[in-house]
Design an enzyme around this catalytic site. Structure first.
Site, PDB file in Angstrom:
ATOM      1  N   ARG A  15      33.498  27.177  42.229  1.00 41.80           N
ATOM      2  CA  ARG A  15      32.053  27.357  42.019  1.00 41.80           C
ATOM      3  C   ARG A  15      31.630  27.174  40.564  1.00 41.80           C
ATOM      4  NH1 ARG A  15      32.431  32.933  45.296  1.00 41.80           N
ATOM      5  NH2 ARG A  15      34.611  32.592  44.696  1.00 41.80           N
ATOM      6  N   ASN A  41      31.895  33.990  39.046  1.00 37.45           N
ATOM      7  CA  ASN A  41      32.223  32.838  39.885  1.00 37.45           C
ATOM      8  C   ASN A  41      31.434  31.592  39.506  1.00 37.45           C
ATOM      9  OD1 ASN A  41      34.067  34.269  41.662  1.00 37.45           O
ATOM     10  ND2 ASN A  41      32.259  35.299  42.446  1.00 37.45           N
TER      11      ASN A  41
HETATM   12  C1  UD1 Z   1      37.514  38.184  46.008  1.00 39.66           C
HETATM   13  C2  UD1 Z   1      37.702  39.064  47.236  1.00 39.66           C
HETATM   14  C3  UD1 Z   1      36.369  39.703  47.596  1.00 39.66           C
HETATM   15  C4  UD1 Z   1      35.822  40.466  46.409  1.00 39.66           C
HETATM   16  C5  UD1 Z   1      35.734  39.583  45.170  1.00 39.66           C
HETATM   17  C6  UD1 Z   1      35.402  40.421  43.950  1.00 39.66           C
HETATM   18  C7  UD1 Z   1      39.467  38.051  48.629  1.00 39.66           C
HETATM   19  C8  UD1 Z   1      39.753  37.228  49.817  1.00 39.66           C
HETATM   20  N1  UD1 Z   1      38.170  38.269  48.349  1.00 39.66           N
HETATM   21  O1  UD1 Z   1      36.644  37.124  46.381  1.00 39.66           O
HETATM   22  O2  UD1 Z   1      36.530  40.582  48.695  1.00 39.66           O
HETATM   23  O3  UD1 Z   1      34.554  41.017  46.724  1.00 39.66           O
HETATM   24  O4  UD1 Z   1      37.000  38.944  44.924  1.00 39.66           O
HETATM   25  O5  UD1 Z   1      35.201  39.652  42.819  1.00 39.66           O
HETATM   26  O6  UD1 Z   1      40.373  38.507  47.971  1.00 39.66           O
HETATM   27  N2  UD1 Z   1      43.331  33.504  42.942  1.00 39.66           N
HETATM   28  C9  UD1 Z   1      44.645  33.109  42.811  1.00 39.66           C
HETATM   29  N3  UD1 Z   1      45.194  32.352  43.791  1.00 39.66           N
HETATM   30  C10 UD1 Z   1      44.525  31.982  44.909  1.00 39.66           C
HETATM   31  C11 UD1 Z   1      43.168  32.381  45.034  1.00 39.66           C
HETATM   32  C12 UD1 Z   1      42.606  33.160  44.040  1.00 39.66           C
HETATM   33  O7  UD1 Z   1      45.312  33.428  41.830  1.00 39.66           O
HETATM   34  O8  UD1 Z   1      45.106  31.291  45.756  1.00 39.66           O
HETATM   35  C13 UD1 Z   1      42.728  34.318  41.866  1.00 39.66           C
HETATM   36  C14 UD1 Z   1      41.566  33.632  41.192  1.00 39.66           C
HETATM   37  O9  UD1 Z   1      42.020  32.867  40.077  1.00 39.66           O
HETATM   38  C15 UD1 Z   1      40.667  34.788  40.772  1.00 39.66           C
HETATM   39  C16 UD1 Z   1      41.012  35.890  41.765  1.00 39.66           C
HETATM   40  O10 UD1 Z   1      42.192  35.493  42.424  1.00 39.66           O
HETATM   41  O11 UD1 Z   1      40.962  35.238  39.466  1.00 39.66           O
HETATM   42  C17 UD1 Z   1      39.899  36.097  42.778  1.00 39.66           C
HETATM   43  O12 UD1 Z   1      39.656  34.868  43.449  1.00 39.66           O
HETATM   44  P1  UD1 Z   1      38.184  34.395  43.812  1.00 39.66           P
HETATM   45  O13 UD1 Z   1      38.271  33.070  44.472  1.00 39.66           O
HETATM   46  O14 UD1 Z   1      37.289  34.539  42.664  1.00 39.66           O
HETATM   47  O15 UD1 Z   1      37.816  35.483  44.928  1.00 39.66           O
HETATM   48  P2  UD1 Z   1      36.370  35.834  45.451  1.00 39.66           P
HETATM   49  O16 UD1 Z   1      35.913  34.768  46.377  1.00 39.66           O
HETATM   50  O17 UD1 Z   1      35.487  36.186  44.336  1.00 39.66           O
HETATM   51 CA    CA Z   2      35.688  36.204  42.112  1.00 43.38          CA
END
Ligand code: UD1
Ligand code: CA
Length: 455
Positions: free
Chosen positions: A16, A226
């Protein structure tokens, strides 16, 4: 805290953000998002692991003290934690999980959260917040008795669940053993075909394990970034706080709205910062300093009572006390200006040292140059430090006078109290106390001015 380790999830791309750069490398308040989160994590544990994927090398370079886990493919937050299983093998304490995109989280809040988790004897706890606009966040679904049931992602939520305003911050404490047991059962049957860490909560409660929800009193701390809009909003929040803090300590900031000061910058009492100034990372400013508008100062030290006039760029340099720089000066690459130096309009100084009381008032370039004390560098002086292949040094000793529009072709040395006449091109060393004139003698031809015909 005892028997506790931290895992930060920072492998995601951050779709995003619409960026070529991994999300956690974007900056607020002068530091990358991941640096903010790491700093908070390091206050509660000496063992901080970071899951990296997108631009792993750049993320690693920012965190010299962390341990890293590679997540080759980003298949979701649950998958990210699972990638770290080996790092926690044999560890039976608590794992605090943090997303890499929550830069406002504080160490104190994390500590209070862990205490809540321990006091409640939970298998897992989630940090939550009640917010007015929960759009995009996972929602905390509670049972009739108010205990936590599960977390449902916004994308997968029914209209009824979307009305819940208690959101998942993505900050958790887990009993390590319970975490990895439950993770093994997480499936990716959801709208994004990802392995969600959030599903662990439902898995634990369905097996009768207790999950705590700790509602923060300070929801701003758990804001996740995000989008670029959220990045700008949190950056603004941090910078406003920074200006407030400095003003409380006795710094005058004429117009905080247009002043950008990175969080780690230090500024002494009675310093006055005029509108539209940027003070960046690594900068330390003394007392009673004046910084005028449109100047950018990055990683510099500036001594007390010095003045930086309008529109200067000062980078990676050390500036003494009672120095005056600018307007329109450029000082960079490890330059040192000793006390009482004066650098004026359109002067560029690179990788040089100017001794106490030396002046370079107008239109000069000094590169790879060591200048002694009380030297006068007149208007238009240029050190020719580059021969097209290599850089060479110039030395100008104490008390020397370099006349206007002189070129000093390096390597070259001008001795103590020597005098270089205006317009000279100096190719050989000038001994102490000598006068060097290196230019064509003037020729005067009476009556030969060509531009007006004789009557
Ligand atoms: C996530 C939560 C959501 C919460 C929100 C709060 C999940 C499925 N959802 O959503 O419930 O309200 O955070 O901000 O957990 N990342 C990895 N590897 C991956 C995917 C993500 O390391 O395969 C890391 C990203 O770099 C990031 C963090 O995990 O720092 C969160 O990922 P993001 O995609 O931002 O999650 P949200 O959709 O915001
Ligand atoms: Ca997030």
């Amino acid at each position: 805290m005892e028997n506790l380790q931290v895992l930060i999830l920072a492998a995601g791309k951050g779709t995003r953000m619409k960026s070529g750069r991994a999300k956690v490398l974007h900056k607020v308040g002068g530091n990358a998002l991941i640096e903010h989160v790491y700093r908070a994590a390091a206050t509660i544990s000496a063992h901080v692991h970071v899951v990296v994927g997108h631009q792993a090398e750049q993320v690693k370079a920012l965190l010299p003290a962390a341990a890293f886990v590679d997540q080759k493919e980003q298949l979701g937050t649950g998958h990210a934690v699972l990638s770290a299983r080996d790092a926690f093998r044999g560890f039976s304490g608590e794992v605090v999980v943090l997303p890499g995109d929550v830069p406002l989280i504080g160490g104190d809040s994390l500590e209070a959260f862990v205490r809540f988790h321990r006091d409640g004897g939970y298998a897992a706890s989630v940090l939550t917040a009640e917010i007015a606009d929960p759009f995009g966040y996972g929602r905390i679904v509670r049972r009739k008795d108010n205990s936590v049931d599960c977390i449902v992602e916004h994308r997968d939520a029914s209209p009824e669940v979307l009305r819940i305003c208690e959101i998942n911050s993505s900050i958790y404490v887990f009993d390590a053993t319970s975490l990895f047991e439950a993770l093994a059962r997480v499936r990716n049957e959801n709208s994004q075909a990802e392995y969600y860490l959030t599903d662990v909560i439902g898995i634990l409660t369905s097996r009768g394990q207790k999950v705590g929800a700790y509602k923060t009193a300070n929801p701003v701390e758990i804001l996740g970034i995000n989008t670029r809009q959220e990045l700008a909003a949190i950056d603004h929040f941090l910078r406003t706080q920074k200006c407030e803090a400095l003003m409380s300590e006795g710094v005058t900031i004429v117009n905080p709205e247009s002043t950008f000061i990175d969080l780690d910058v230090q500024v002494g009492q009675d310093t006055v910062i005029h509108p539209s100034v940027q003070l960046e990372r690594g900068t330390i400013i003394g007392e009673d300093v004046t910084i005028r508008s449109f100047s950018r100062i990055t990683n510099c030290r500036i001594g007390s009572r010095s003045t930086v006039l309008e529109s200067c760029v000062l980078v990676d340099s050390e500036i003494g006390e009672d120095v005056s720089v600018g307007p329109f000066a450029h000082v960079k690459m490890g330059t040192t200006l000793e006390d009482a130096v004066k650098v004026g309009n359109f002067v560029e100084i690179k990788k040089s040292r100017l001794g106490r009381g030396t002046k370079s008032g107008h239109l000069a370039y000094l590169g790879d140059t060591t200048v002694g004390k009380n030297v006068n560098v007149s208007a238009g002086v240029i050190t020719a430090n580059y021969d097209g292949t290599k850089k060479h040094e110039t030395h100008i000793e104490d008390g020397a006078f370099i006349g206007t529009n002189s070129t000093l072709i390096a390597p070259v040395r001008v001795g103590q109290d020597a005098f270089v006449a205006a317009g000279s091109t100096i190719t050989h060393d000038v001994p102490a106390d000598a006068l060097a004139i290196a230019r064509e003698r003037q020729v005067v031809k009476e009556g030969r001015a060509p531009h007006k015909k004789k009557k």
